[in-house]
Motif scaffolding. Structure first.
Motif, PDB file in Angstrom:
ATOM      1  N   VAL A 179       7.966  -0.207  13.342  1.00 17.27           N
ATOM      2  CA  VAL A 179       9.140  -1.073  13.402  1.00 17.27           C
ATOM      3  C   VAL A 179      10.230  -0.428  12.548  1.00 17.27           C
ATOM      4  O   VAL A 179      10.006   0.590  11.883  1.00 17.27           O
ATOM      5  CB  VAL A 179       8.831  -2.501  12.899  1.00 17.27           C
ATOM      6  CG1 VAL A 179       7.789  -3.177  13.787  1.00 17.27           C
ATOM      7  CG2 VAL A 179       8.374  -2.476  11.433  1.00 17.27           C
ATOM      8  N   THR A 180      11.408  -1.033  12.537  1.00 17.17           N
ATOM      9  CA  THR A 180      12.500  -0.494  11.725  1.00 17.17           C
ATOM     10  C   THR A 180      12.343  -0.934  10.274  1.00 17.17           C
ATOM     11  O   THR A 180      11.663  -1.935   9.982  1.00 17.17           O
ATOM     12  CB  THR A 180      13.861  -0.965  12.256  1.00 17.17           C
ATOM     13  OG1 THR A 180      13.951  -2.389  12.106  1.00 17.17           O
ATOM     14  CG2 THR A 180      14.024  -0.597  13.728  1.00 17.17           C
ATOM     15  N   GLN A 181      13.009  -0.200   9.386  1.00 15.86           N
ATOM     16  CA  GLN A 181      12.992  -0.596   7.978  1.00 15.86           C
ATOM     17  C   GLN A 181      13.662  -1.950   7.790  1.00 15.86           C
ATOM     18  O   GLN A 181      13.257  -2.750   6.942  1.00 15.86           O
ATOM     19  CB  GLN A 181      13.683   0.468   7.122  1.00 15.86           C
ATOM     20  CG  GLN A 181      13.630   0.165   5.621  1.00 15.86           C
ATOM     21  CD  GLN A 181      14.194   1.294   4.790  1.00 15.86           C
ATOM     22  OE1 GLN A 181      14.341   2.408   5.263  1.00 15.86           O
ATOM     23  NE2 GLN A 181      14.516   0.998   3.531  1.00 15.86           N
ATOM     24  N   ARG A 212      11.043  -9.309   7.316  1.00 22.75           N
ATOM     25  CA  ARG A 212       9.727  -9.964   7.251  1.00 22.75           C
ATOM     26  C   ARG A 212       9.344 -10.279   5.804  1.00 22.75           C
ATOM     27  O   ARG A 212       8.818 -11.361   5.514  1.00 22.75           O
ATOM     28  CB  ARG A 212       8.666  -9.083   7.903  1.00 22.75           C
ATOM     29  CG  ARG A 212       8.790  -8.963   9.408  1.00 22.75           C
ATOM     30  CD  ARG A 212       7.700  -8.052   9.969  1.00 22.75           C
ATOM     31  NE  ARG A 212       7.840  -7.848  11.408  1.00 22.75           N
ATOM     32  CZ  ARG A 212       7.035  -7.085  12.135  1.00 22.75           C
ATOM     33  NH1 ARG A 212       6.022  -6.450  11.545  1.00 22.75           N
ATOM     34  NH2 ARG A 212       7.229  -6.954  13.427  1.00 22.75           N
ATOM     35  N   ILE A 213       9.591  -9.339   4.904  1.00 20.88           N
ATOM     36  CA  ILE A 213       9.270  -9.582   3.490  1.00 20.88           C
ATOM     37  C   ILE A 213      10.125 -10.732   2.955  1.00 20.88           C
ATOM     38  O   ILE A 213       9.630 -11.611   2.223  1.00 20.88           O
ATOM     39  CB  ILE A 213       9.489  -8.308   2.655  1.00 20.88           C
ATOM     40  CG1 ILE A 213       8.527  -7.201   3.103  1.00 20.88           C
ATOM     41  CG2 ILE A 213       9.300  -8.607   1.167  1.00 20.88           C
ATOM     42  CD1 ILE A 213       7.074  -7.523   2.932  1.00 20.88           C
ATOM     43  N   ASP A 229       0.823  -1.206   0.000  1.00 24.33           N
ATOM     44  CA  ASP A 229       0.000   0.000   0.000  1.00 24.33           C
ATOM     45  C   ASP A 229       0.864   1.266   0.000  1.00 24.33           C
ATOM     46  O   ASP A 229       0.521   2.254  -0.653  1.00 24.33           O
ATOM     47  CB  ASP A 229      -0.923   0.010   1.227  1.00 24.33           C
ATOM     48  CG  ASP A 229      -2.017  -1.047   1.142  1.00 24.33           C
ATOM     49  OD1 ASP A 229      -2.281  -1.531   0.017  1.00 24.33           O
ATOM     50  OD2 ASP A 229      -2.605  -1.389   2.194  1.00 24.33           O
ATOM     51  N   ALA A 230       1.981   1.222   0.742  1.00 21.72           N
ATOM     52  CA  ALA A 230       2.832   2.413   0.847  1.00 21.72           C
ATOM     53  C   ALA A 230       3.748   2.581  -0.351  1.00 21.72           C
ATOM     54  O   ALA A 230       4.115   3.700  -0.711  1.00 21.72           O
ATOM     55  CB  ALA A 230       3.660   2.339   2.134  1.00 21.72           C
ATOM     56  N   GLY A 231       4.149   1.470  -0.972  1.00 20.45           N
ATOM     57  CA  GLY A 231       5.089   1.535  -2.094  1.00 20.45           C
ATOM     58  C   GLY A 231       6.513   1.744  -1.658  1.00 20.45           C
ATOM     59  O   GLY A 231       7.396   1.853  -2.504  1.00 20.45           O
ATOM     60  N   GLN A 232       6.762   1.778  -0.373  1.00 20.54           N
ATOM     61  CA  GLN A 232       8.114   1.958   0.167  1.00 20.54           C
ATOM     62  C   GLN A 232       8.210   1.213   1.486  1.00 20.54           C
ATOM     63  O   GLN A 232       7.292   1.253   2.305  1.00 20.54           O
ATOM     64  CB  GLN A 232       8.423   3.443   0.416  1.00 20.54           C
ATOM     65  CG  GLN A 232       8.573   4.285  -0.824  1.00 20.54           C
ATOM     66  CD  GLN A 232       8.998   5.697  -0.481  1.00 20.54           C
ATOM     67  OE1 GLN A 232       8.924   6.109   0.674  1.00 20.54           O
ATOM     68  NE2 GLN A 232       9.454   6.434  -1.488  1.00 20.54           N
ATOM     69  N   PHE A 233       9.338   0.543   1.695  1.00 27.74           N
ATOM     70  CA  PHE A 233       9.550  -0.169   2.957  1.00 27.74           C
ATOM     71  C   PHE A 233       9.665   0.817   4.125  1.00 27.74           C
ATOM     72  O   PHE A 233       9.230   0.522   5.241  1.00 27.74           O
ATOM     73  CB  PHE A 233      10.814  -1.021   2.869  1.00 27.74           C
ATOM     74  CG  PHE A 233      10.647  -2.287   2.059  1.00 27.74           C
ATOM     75  CD1 PHE A 233       9.511  -2.497   1.283  1.00 27.74           C
ATOM     76  CD2 PHE A 233      11.634  -3.270   2.070  1.00 27.74           C
ATOM     77  CE1 PHE A 233       9.352  -3.661   0.544  1.00 27.74           C
ATOM     78  CE2 PHE A 233      11.487  -4.443   1.332  1.00 27.74           C
ATOM     79  CZ  PHE A 233      10.345  -4.635   0.563  1.00 27.74           C
TER      80      PHE A 233
END
Length: 311
Positions: free
Chosen positions: A27-29, A35-36, A14-18
């Motif tokens: 959480v952190t990037q 997770r991905i 949805d955001a298009g960016q981590f």
């Protein structure tokens, strides 16, 4: 499949960016990337490709996205189904025509916004087991029969003393009476084929017989209330006890009479049972409703067994 990884995937899609997904999830990037990656290993496909503008879904990611959203919706519905206050309040009333059923109908009229599941369990052991396991939230019972104290984690409160009435056919010797003193019933045959040995109501009538010298016959098969009413209407020698709040309908030509019993009036004590750790908010509402709408117990001129819990 780890729902946290699925939730992270949807946020990143949805955001298009981590980085923005990380901010949304608090959480952190790096955690988002891990997770991905874990989800991609689990599925065996790439879900994102890195671009100058951020992260774009691959064809496999586009295919997985609607299913990922549905997984999260299903998970939320599953949690909501057992969240206190979100699932129906489940209450055992023993029988559909008895006083407890009437009490719950009154509660439903007063609080139509509360979802209810009404069940009917025969014996108190089954009811207590269901309360302790969480299968039901509460049960109406007469407690506690001799030698069968309630477990320490089960709470109870007496909510209704239901007067017994004598039910006779038109040709019975007492059919014309406006009321009947309890002592006058000695020598009359009171037929109650529905008494089940080992139940709390069997213990109740055992004590009633012992104290007042009554004759209660529980012989013969129990074909239900309609057959009982037919037999009492047609048999002048038989009568039966019926709770004042028991709802029964019979043909007009039966000529049945419900006669108050006095001096003393035997009352059947109904208590509400629940587990002390039950968090359902509607249970609190039910208890408050019963406290406000039912009369007191142990009134003058009434009788109940000595083993009944008075509180």
């Amino acid at each position: 499949m780890d729902l946290d990884t699925v939730r992270t995937f949807v946020a990143a899609a949805d955001a298009g960016q981590f980085q923005e997904a990380a901010a949304e999830l608090a959480v952190t990037q790096q955690a988002v990337s891990k997770r991905i990656a874990a989800l991609e290993r689990n599925l065996g496909v790439r879900l994102f490709t890195r671009t100058a503008r951020g992260a774009e879904l691959t064809i496999d990611g586009q295919a997985f996205l609607p299913h990922a959203r549905e997984l999260l919706r299903v998970a939320e519905r599953a949690v909501a189904s057992v969240r206190p206050g979100r699932r129906p309040l489940r209450v055992d009333v023993i029988a559909s025509r008895g006083a407890a059923s009437g009490l719950m109908r009154g509660f439903h009229r007063a609080h139509p916004e509360i979802d209810l599941d009404v069940v009917m369990l025969l014996d108190i052991e089954t009811a207590v087991t269901a309360i302790r396991s969480g299968a039901i939230d509460a049960s109406f019972r007469a407690v506690a029969a001799p030698g069968r104290p309630l477990p320490e984690d089960i709470e109870s409160v007496r909510v209704l003393d239901e007067p017994l009435q004598l039910l006779t056919g038109p040709a019975h010797a007492l059919a014309g009476a406006r009321s009947v003193p309890l002592a006058q019933l000695a020598g009359h045959r009171i037929w109650m084929p529905g008494i089940v040995p080992g139940t709390e109501w069997a213990a109740y009538y055992d004590d009633l017989v012992a104290e007042f010298g009554l004759t209660i016959e529980a012989t013969g098969p129990n074909f239900g209330s309609d057959a009982l009413l037919d037999t009492v209407a047609d048999t002048p020698a038989l009568a039966t006890f019926m709770g004042e709040h028991t709802r029964l309908v019979w043909p007009a030509d039966h000529g049945l009479r419900r006669i108050p019993v006095t001096d003393p009036t035997p009352v059947y004590p109904h208590s509400l049972l629940w587990h002390r750790d039950n968090p359902h908010p509607a249970l609190v509402t039910l208890r408050a409703h019963l406290a406000a709408t039912t009369v007191g117990h142990d009134a003058a001129g009434t009788w109940a067994p000595g083993w009944v819990i008075p509180r």
